[in-house]
Design a protein around this motif. Structure first.
Motif, PDB file in Angstrom:
ATOM      1  N   ARG A 155       0.825  -1.220   0.000  1.00  0.00           N
ATOM      2  CA  ARG A 155       0.000   0.000   0.000  1.00  0.00           C
ATOM      3  C   ARG A 155       0.852   1.259   0.000  1.00  0.00           C
ATOM      4  NH1 ARG A 155      -3.983  -3.215   4.072  1.00  0.00           N
ATOM      5  NH2 ARG A 155      -5.352  -4.049   2.431  1.00  0.00           N
ATOM      6  N   LEU A 156       1.991   1.210   0.671  1.00  0.00           N
ATOM      7  CA  LEU A 156       2.895   2.358   0.646  1.00  0.00           C
ATOM      8  C   LEU A 156       3.470   2.544  -0.754  1.00  0.00           C
ATOM      9  CD1 LEU A 156       4.455   4.602   2.085  1.00  0.00           C
ATOM     10  CD2 LEU A 156       6.172   2.881   2.735  1.00  0.00           C
ATOM     11  N   LEU A 157       3.902   1.475  -1.371  1.00  0.00           N
ATOM     12  CA  LEU A 157       4.439   1.554  -2.733  1.00  0.00           C
ATOM     13  C   LEU A 157       3.390   2.068  -3.710  1.00  0.00           C
ATOM     14  CD1 LEU A 157       6.293  -1.893  -2.787  1.00  0.00           C
ATOM     15  CD2 LEU A 157       7.397   0.354  -2.712  1.00  0.00           C
ATOM     16  N   GLU A 158       2.169   1.587  -3.578  1.00  0.00           N
ATOM     17  CA  GLU A 158       1.095   2.019  -4.484  1.00  0.00           C
ATOM     18  C   GLU A 158       0.752   3.487  -4.282  1.00  0.00           C
ATOM     19  OE1 GLU A 158      -1.205  -2.265  -5.089  1.00  0.00           O
ATOM     20  OE2 GLU A 158      -1.902  -0.862  -3.555  1.00  0.00           O
ATOM     21  N   ALA A 159       0.805   3.951  -3.043  1.00  0.00           N
ATOM     22  CA  ALA A 159       0.534   5.368  -2.785  1.00  0.00           C
ATOM     23  C   ALA A 159       1.574   6.243  -3.473  1.00  0.00           C
ATOM     24  CB  ALA A 159       0.517   5.634  -1.279  1.00  0.00           C
ATOM     25  N   LEU A 207      -0.858   4.303   7.210  1.00  0.00           N
ATOM     26  CA  LEU A 207      -0.461   4.236   8.619  1.00  0.00           C
ATOM     27  C   LEU A 207      -1.449   3.381   9.401  1.00  0.00           C
ATOM     28  CD1 LEU A 207       0.389   8.016   9.184  1.00  0.00           C
ATOM     29  CD2 LEU A 207       1.976   6.173   8.620  1.00  0.00           C
ATOM     30  N   GLU A 208      -0.922   2.549  10.291  1.00  0.00           N
ATOM     31  CA  GLU A 208      -1.794   1.797  11.178  1.00  0.00           C
ATOM     32  C   GLU A 208      -2.314   2.720  12.274  1.00  0.00           C
ATOM     33  OE1 GLU A 208       0.539  -1.547  12.422  1.00  0.00           O
ATOM     34  OE2 GLU A 208       0.138  -2.658  10.567  1.00  0.00           O
ATOM     35  N   GLU A 209      -3.323   2.291  12.992  1.00  0.00           N
ATOM     36  CA  GLU A 209      -3.952   3.134  14.008  1.00  0.00           C
ATOM     37  C   GLU A 209      -2.920   3.586  15.035  1.00  0.00           C
ATOM     38  OE1 GLU A 209      -7.729   3.063  17.125  1.00  0.00           O
ATOM     39  OE2 GLU A 209      -7.395   1.395  15.742  1.00  0.00           O
ATOM     40  N   GLY A 210      -2.808   4.930  15.199  1.00  0.00           N
ATOM     41  CA  GLY A 210      -1.883   5.494  16.174  1.00  0.00           C
ATOM     42  C   GLY A 210      -0.438   5.539  15.724  1.00  0.00           C
ATOM     43  N   GLY A 258      10.459   3.414  10.130  1.00  0.00           N
ATOM     44  CA  GLY A 258      11.405   2.690  10.968  1.00  0.00           C
ATOM     45  C   GLY A 258      11.117   1.203  11.026  1.00  0.00           C
ATOM     46  N   LYS A 259       9.859   0.850  10.878  1.00  0.00           N
ATOM     47  CA  LYS A 259       9.456  -0.562  10.898  1.00  0.00           C
ATOM     48  C   LYS A 259       9.665  -1.218   9.534  1.00  0.00           C
ATOM     49  CE  LYS A 259       5.044  -1.261  10.703  1.00  0.00           C
ATOM     50  NZ  LYS A 259       3.613  -1.275  11.080  1.00  0.00           N
ATOM     51  N   LEU A 260       9.235  -0.544   8.455  1.00  0.00           N
ATOM     52  CA  LEU A 260       9.212  -1.174   7.136  1.00  0.00           C
ATOM     53  C   LEU A 260      10.539  -1.106   6.388  1.00  0.00           C
ATOM     54  CD1 LEU A 260       5.727  -0.049   5.725  1.00  0.00           C
ATOM     55  CD2 LEU A 260       6.305  -2.095   7.041  1.00  0.00           C
ATOM     56  N   PHE A 261      11.296  -0.037   6.563  1.00  0.00           N
ATOM     57  CA  PHE A 261      12.495   0.137   5.745  1.00  0.00           C
ATOM     58  C   PHE A 261      13.532  -0.961   5.968  1.00  0.00           C
ATOM     59  CE2 PHE A 261      12.305   4.868   4.313  1.00  0.00           C
ATOM     60  CZ  PHE A 261      10.997   4.666   3.892  1.00  0.00           C
TER      61      PHE A 261
END
Length: 654
Positions: free
Chosen positions: A66-70, A132-135, A143-146
């Motif tokens: 979803r990040l890549l598509e955005a 983004l996930e909730e919160g 920091g999580k995905l990279f």
């Protein structure tokens, strides 16, 4: 090259090591309106589970996609730079593999653009467009995905099969959380009931996690894990039930809905049996948690779907094979103790695929044999299909690509392939699916999971060898399945060339063979090469600095295949884990580095893609003023990126 057939263009695009093709759906226009409507409803159900497979393949896959598509849809900066083009290729690979791991080799593919560049792309977007996930903040998400995307050492393999390692903890597939291999194996071993001759496939439809020191299953069902997607699937299945072709098919659909609603594995077995019994319906489908290749322990099943209808003319071939199943079983080279006294209910057909979904999309099998339950296969038989229109698309797209000219030894072998290869390749697939998987039996008390991580490779080798052994048999000429006693040589040559050499184009330099089907083919070819070496049955020969496969004695090669089939069947029937481990590790895993480098260099000069997949056709329903479907049309013009983005918009359910 864009191969055309009556104006139909089979090739779509090529990038990385992948080529996208189209497939035709001949015969769709001749279906009745009820059948077309059934295909339409089942096709929608086949697409609603797409997100399930992404999540099964890795717990960060959906957010990364979803990040890549955005970025792909919203980035307003320069799109002609090398880094942005590398970003596009990376996204297309993620779509193709249903995640960040190679669909076949299981290794994580690392982007050819920098982490810093990608951060610039992300920073250019309005934060409201980020997944983004909730919160969660943007900083926390990056920091999580990279590290998962860019660090080769983080979650590096989707499925690890390396002998001696904890296969669960070293695999990134999202089937376990906080669990060791030993704990997982013990958890499921404890559920098995000694003496139960109708065991369900424990763990097939769940994720095993540890919470507060206790193991528990998160079951994939309505109201459970993946519930939002499963409820969409069942909604379309309920519509399909209203236009089912007959009561048998209606019962099949109803039982599948019940399984999705309850997660009850006994219901899944009941559904599988009814699906087997329905041989009259023209339209058929697979939808659910089916194959276990994505689980390092070979238990948990990935989600997949295919909708199809029978190719009546081509099915005569598979019906001939299946109607003679007992003859083939009785004449198997396996020890009589491991053969079935009575082959049950083998049904086979050639189908026309109408839609592919989940783990069958974009890359797909060309043959399917189900169900996977050993006891159901033993008592009730199996249903086997060969997917004719996909095989046709592969063949049409490959014509004149230079592959045979580069890798086939001589003119005699090329003439064999030109004359017989399409026929014998289809026939080997039929024998593999129709008879191979359904042959043989486990001895009383043998655990179906006894071979553990080696089970998938052994099973594929068993089915391949069954087909290879019988291809030269005079019985096939008698049944008019082969035209003469020479035809089988085309498949023998093609198989040995692939297993010894050309499938290596699918392996990255320095890597071993990981995928079960590839391990199977190398195991068979390498074993035959070694055991026939003294008589020079098969050789790797050099000419003009290039290596070729040369078969000197085809009948002797058949004898070798028979010997190996007998041993593979013994291993399966007795549940001999150690023999399976030794056989696979010795012949199926390691790669000859020098030969590998040579094959890769020769293949690169052809500018071909070693992996292929498909863009689906689009089905459009026309409705009247009362919203009743009055026609369904099929369209082949949708592009690859266009299709993937539409699927992400319309079928994003998790």
């Amino acid at each position: 090259m864009k191969e055309k057939d009556n104006g139909f263009v089979y090739t779509v695009e090529q990038f990385a090591d992948l080529q996208l093709l189209r497939y035709r759906v001949p015969g769709f226009d001749e279906l009745s309106l009820r059948q077309k409507t059934l295909v339409y409803y089942l096709s929608q159900a086949a697409l609603e589970g797409r997100d399930i497979l992404f999540d099964q393949n890795g717990k960060y896959n959906l957010q990364i996609r979803r990040l890549l598509e955005a970025v792909y849809t919203d980035y307003e900066g320069e799109r002609t730079t090398d880094e942005f083009r590398a970003f596009e290729v990376y996204l297309k690979r993620v779509w193709f593999s249903n995640g960040i791991y190679h669909h076949y080799a299981c290794d994580k593919f690392v982007p050819d653009f920098s982490e810093g560049y990608f951060r610039q792309l992300v920073d250019s977007l309005d934060e409201s467009r980020l997944p983004l996930e909730e919160g969660e903040t943007k900083e926390a998400m990056c920091g999580k995905l990279f590290p998962v995307m860019f660090d080769p050492s983080v979650m590096s393999k989707r499925v690890n099969q390396a002998d001696g390692e904890d296969l669960v903890q070293t695999s990134a597939a999202n089937y376990y959380e906080g669990v060791t291999q030993q704990e997982a194996e013990a958890f499921y071993a404890a559920q098995k009931e000694p003496g139960n001759d109708k065991p369900v496939m424990f763990g097939m439809n769940s994720r095993l996690v540890k919470e507060n020191g206790r193991l528990k299953e998160e079951v994939w069902k309505a109201g459970g894990m993946y519930g939002s997607a499963i409820e969409k699937i069942t909604g379309w299945l309920e519509k399909a039930e209203t236009v089912a072709e007959n009561d048998s098919q209606r019962k099949v659909i109803r039982l599948l809905i019940e399984f999705y609603q309850t997660g009850d594995l006994h219901t899944f077995d009941e559904y599988s049996i009814e699906w087997l019994k329905d041989t009259e319906s023209h339209v058929d489908f697979v939808n659910g948690f089916i194959e276990s290749y994505g689980d390092p322990l070979g238990m948990k099943a990935s989600w997949e779907s295919i909708v199809n209808f029978k190719d009546l003319e081509a099915t005569r071939r598979t019906e001939t094979i299946s109607s003679n199943a007992q003859w083939f079983e009785d004449h198997s080279p396996a020890d009589v103790r491991f053969r079935k006294e009575k082959v049950a209910g083998v049904s086979a057909k050639v189908i026309t695929a109408a839609i592919l979904g989940g783990d069958l999309y974009p890359s797909t099998a060309i043959g399917i044999n189900l169900p996977n339950s050993n006891w159901i296969r033993s008592v009730h038989g199996s249903k086997s299909v060969t997917i004719g229109n996909l095989i046709d698309a592969y063949n049409k797209a490959a014509r004149g690509n230079g592959f045979r000219e580069e890798f086939v030894y001589g003119e005699d072998e090329k003439a064999l392939l030109d004359k017989y290869a399409d026929l014998t390749d289809n026939l080997h697939t039929d024998l593999h699916e129709c008879l191979g998987h359904g042959s043989g039996k486990l001895l009383p008390g043998v655990d179906p999971d006894a071979l553990k991580a080696y089970g998938s490779t052994v099973e594929e080798a068993r089915a391949d060898l069954f087909g290879l052994y019988f291809l030269p048999d005079a019985k096939l000429v008698e049944l008019k399945l082969t035209p003469d006693t020479e035809a089988y040589k085309a498949e023998y040559y093609s198989y040995m060339m692939n297993g010894l050499m050309t499938q290596l184009v699918r392996i990255e330099p320095g890597c071993n063979v990981e995928e079960a089907h590839m391990r199977n083919r190398q195991l068979i070819a390498r074993w035959a090469l070694e055991h026939g070496a003294s008589a020079r049955v098969v050789e790797l020969v050099k000419r003009d600095g290039k290596t070729y496969v040369k078969i000197n004695d085809y009948p002797a090669l058949r004898d070798l295949f028979g010997r190996l089939l007998a041993e593979i069947q013994r291993i399966k029937s007795e549940g001999d884990f150690e023999a399976a481990r030794v056989l696979v590790e010795k012949y199926g895993v390691r790669v000859d580095k020098e030969l590998h480098e040579e094959v890769l260099a020769r293949y690169r000069r052809l500018h071909l893609a070693p992996y292929k997949g498909f863009v689906n056709p689009v089905y459009r329903a026309t409705t009247d003023s009362e919203n009743k479907i009055v026609d369904v049309s099929v369209d082949y013009t949708e592009g690859y990126a266009e299709q993937m983005l539409r699927y992400s918009r319309e079928y994003s359910n998790l």
